[in-house]
Structure formats: C-alpha cells, structure tokens
Design an enzyme around this catalytic site. Structure first.
Site, short mmCIF file in Angstrom:
data_model
loop_
_atom_site.label_atom_id
_atom_site.label_comp_id
_atom_site.label_asym_id
_atom_site.label_seq_id
_atom_site.Cartn_x
_atom_site.Cartn_y
_atom_site.Cartn_z
N LYS A 1 -0.09 3.64 -2.72
CA LYS A 1 -1.10 4.69 -2.61
C LYS A 1 -0.48 6.07 -2.45
O LYS A 1 -1.14 7.09 -2.67
CB LYS A 1 -2.06 4.39 -1.47
CG LYS A 1 -2.90 3.12 -1.70
CD LYS A 1 -3.89 2.89 -0.59
CE LYS A 1 -4.76 1.67 -0.86
NZ LYS A 1 -4.08 0.40 -0.58
N SER B 1 -6.38 3.14 4.16
CA SER B 1 -5.69 2.52 3.02
C SER B 1 -6.67 1.71 2.19
O SER B 1 -6.41 0.55 1.84
CB SER B 1 -4.53 1.64 3.51
OG SER B 1 -3.63 1.35 2.47
N SER C 1 0.80 -1.24 0.00
CA SER C 1 0.00 0.00 0.00
C SER C 1 0.83 1.28 0.00
O SER C 1 0.26 2.37 -0.04
CB SER C 1 -0.96 0.01 1.20
OG SER C 1 -2.05 -0.84 0.94
#
Length: 457
Positions: free
Chosen positions: A59, A116, A56
C-alpha cells in the site's frame, strides 16, 4: 461420477488453489535493513535483497501512485471515488464499504495508512487505472523507475499472490521516494487515529506512539510473509529508515525494530557524524535537494566517497523580478531564531562530501550574500512546482520580500524528470526566518545555499 473420481477432482482443485496462493508462516523469510536517510549509508543489512511477500507494505506503492495523481491534478483530496462490487467484496482488513457508496480521496489515504483497508486499496486502483490488474502493472513499472529492481506487484493491497514480491532494500527505497517526491503528503503516514462514519481506527504502527521520533510509515502481514514493518525515525537532526520482514508476531517484530533503530542511531553517533539540519515541518528528509544537479557542466566527483553523478545547475525556468533587501545585521542574539547549521551540499570537493558522511565537522558561519534558497517541494510537473512556489510566497510575503519564484529542472536516470519549487535571491538570515514562517503556515521547506557560492577548496 463415482466417489473416487469426485475425490480426485477435489484434490486437483485444492492443488490449483495452493499453487496460486502462498500459505503457511513457515515460508516467511527474515530480512532487514537500516539506512541513514540523509547519506544513504547502510547501517545494517541481513538478507536485504531476498525477495519476500511485502503484504500491506504494498500500500506504500498504492499511496505513491495516489499522491502522484493528486500532484498532477488528476484527483483532488475532496473528490469522491466510487466503490465497485469487487472492492466491496475484498477480505479484511477493510472499512466495510458497500457497492454504490463513495469515499473521499483524503479519507482513502487515511484508511490506507491506519486501517490498511483492502477494499479502499481496490477503490484507488480502479479510480486510477480502471482495473486493479492494470494498476498493478503500472505500479511495477513505476517501481522500476524508483530503483526497485527486485519488486513486482500483482495487486494494490498486498493480499497473497505468488508473483507479488519485494525486498527490504527496495522497500527502504520506496520509503525514501515517498518522502522525497511528496513531502506535502508524507505527513499522512504519521496519523495514529482515523475516524470514519462514526468509527475510530487506530494505526497498526504502534511505534508511532511508543518510539520517540517515529513519523511513519507502514505495517504489513499475511501468513506467508510474517509481520513486516517499514519505519522512519528522526532524532537530533538525523533520520533513519529501517525495514523488517518476517516477524513471528507484531510485538516481537516491534521489539526487534526498536533494537535495530537503537543500534543504527548508536552507530551514527559513534562515527561522529555532524548533525544535518532537518527540513522544517513534518518531513525532514529530502535527499536530492541537498545536491545541486546541473545540465551544462558536470561537477567533479570525489573518489573516496561514492556519490550520485551530478549534472549542471539549471537556470531558473521562470522568475518574478524583485529587488532583494539590504543585507541584514549579523546580531542573531535578538532575532529570536535558533542558530541552525547550514545544509552542506556534496557538489564540489571531497571535503564537502566528507562532511555529509560525517568525516569532517567544519564550523559554519553566517553568509551575507543573497545566494540562499528556500525550497518548498519537488514535483513531477513544472506547473505544480511553479504554483507551489507562488503559494509559499503568498503565505509569507513579508518574510519573503524580494524573493524570486524559480523552478529548477532535474533529469535523473533513476527518478525521471523532477521540478524543484524554490524561492531564490535571499540572504541566509532572511531565508531561515522565511522557512520558519512557512513552517508555522504548515508548509514544508528546506534552506539551501546556491552551490556556486560554496567554492571548491
């Protein structure tokens, strides 16, 4: 189809799935890096250029692209983004968005930095590029312009994909780029809780609450990557960015990160580095604004301390004429403002560059010349930079009386074209007071002196 043939087909299908999706935490490879955000000095590095699954941390790049769209007027914070069937069907972590619903851009930002949320990542990708695969290609292309040469994206969320790889060094570069290019949006990474439709989500980044000075930026986990973390911490006017890949658990990763941060700040202290003043507001990091990049005449570069090549100082692109006020009195004891150290720019001599790297600690005195600048951002479009400077002037008209709105263009091979949003023609005391006023108005700023007044002794 007989039983043996059916089993063979099942086995082949299973192998095909395993070929596309990395599995098993045993594949996670440890890597880490710690850098001084101001000078770029590497304070610690282990396997910093080894390609790993970013999970993640991806992101961060999704948000970079979203912030760019906001700055360029393609989206607004209040704009609602539609939720597709594909977005709604994403696996956790997610908000649980339903097909046909919509989510505001600002809520999308907060959901990405705290929860997230994978479904939100796809919503953003589709809003900006139509398809997530197309968005991933654009992400990779932009990453190259930021110097992330060993990074490739295949999706917007960081979910497992064999082709989605990055390095600790590249993620540190991305963290720096987010702070530098979008100081007005970087503050979102310090969000510890986020409420949406009656539910409250806490940030996965526990260092925001447990490690003093932490203001971002992102965690990440898939089985193949282990527990990843990018952290930015400011203490005593110094900022450190650290990255860890491959933690066995979130707790052990956080403990290791704390050790790396402690060692990083200790190493800076042992070098006797002069404290560089932080940018007022939520984003004290601004690597490029401290170095003037010019167009007509290249400034000399020192041999002892490598620095990015400087280009000539551009003239203001657009200004609003006004007469500067008379020089202020030098009595600071009644001003009510703390004495701040002047930002030293590595532009003219080796001694000046050495001060930035901590090799010298000259005593600065207040300047009585009106060659000081309040910089309020760096943008990829001229209009955004110009409007931002005008907005700053409107927020502190008294403190900025006599200031000129200026936009300075920067052409960089690695960053492309940027436009610095500035208010010029100020005296030092006035510039610092103005920046304090802008800080109260929740606007980021940094005080600089025009390089031609610095000399080349």
């Amino acid at each position: 189809m007989n039983r043996s043939l059916a089993l063979a087909v099942i086995a082949l299908l299973a192998m095909a799935v395993l070929a596309t999706v990395p599995s098993g935490s045993a594949q996670a490879r440890y890597a880490s890096i710690v850098i001084d955000a101001e000078s770029g000095q590497v304070l610690h590095a282990v396997n910093a250029d080894t390609r790993n699954y970013p999970a993640s941390l991806t992101k961060m790049m999704t948000l970079y692209m979203l912030f760019d769209a906001l700055e360029n007027g393609k989206l607004t914070l209040k704009q609602k983004l539609p939720v597709s069937k594909r977005a709604a069907g994403m696996p956790p972590s997610k908000l649980g968005l339903k097909v046909g619903q919509s989510i505001r851009v600002e809520d999308a930002i907060l959901a990405l930095v705290t929860k997230s949320a994978n479904d939100v990542a796809v919503v953003v990708a589709e809003a900006l590029a139509g398809k997530e695969t197309t968005f991933a290609k654009v992400m990779t292309k932009r990453a190259r312009t930021l110097g992330m040469s060993r990074t490739s994206f295949r999706n917007a969320s960081g979910l497992p994909n064999r082709g989605q790889k990055s390095t600790a060094r590249d993620m540190a570069r991305l963290a720096k780029a987010l702070m530098r290019d979008f100081p007005q949006y970087y503050r979102y990474f310090s969000t510890s809780t986020f409420s949406y439709r009656g539910r409250t989500y806490r940030s996965h980044n526990k260092l925001l609450r447990s490690y003093k000075g932490t203001d971002g930026i992102k965690t990440g986990y898939i089985r193949a990557s282990g527990f990843n973390l990018v952290t930015s911490v400011e203490r005593g006017g110094r900022r450190v960015i650290a990255v860890v890949f491959g933690g066995k658990t979130s707790k052990s990763r956080d403990r290791h990160m704390v050790k790396l941060l402690n060692r990083g700040f200790k190493k800076l202290a042992s070098q006797g580095v002069r404290k560089v003043p932080a940018v007022p507001g939520r984003n004290p990091f601004h690597p490029l604004p401290l170095a003037t990049i010019e167009i007509a005449e290249a400034a000399p570069q020192p041999q002892a301390v490598p620095q990015p090549q400087a280009l000539p100082e551009p003239q203001p692109v657009e200004t609003a004429a006004a007469s500067p006020p008379a020089p202020p009195k030098r009595d600071l004891s009644k001003s009510g403002l703390p004495r701040l150290e002047r930002a030293v720019k590595p532009i003219a001599s080796s001694s000046q560059v050495a001060t930035v790297d901590g090799l010298e600690t000259p005593v600065e005195v207040e300047s009585l010349t009106n060659d000081w600048v309040v910089q309020v951002g760096a943008f990829s479009r001229f209009r955004a930079a110009h409007d931002n400077a005008k907005s700053a002037l409107a927020k502190a008209p008294k403190a900025l009386r006599g200031a000129k709105v200026a936009v300075r263009r920067i052409d960089s091979a690695s960053l492309g074209t940027l436009y610095r949003s500035q208010l010029t023609g100020l005296y030092e005391k006035q510039a610092r007071a103005a920046c304090e006023s802008l800080k109260v108005a929740e606007m980021n700023c940094v005080v600089l002196q025009h390089p031609k007044a610095q000399g080349s002794n």
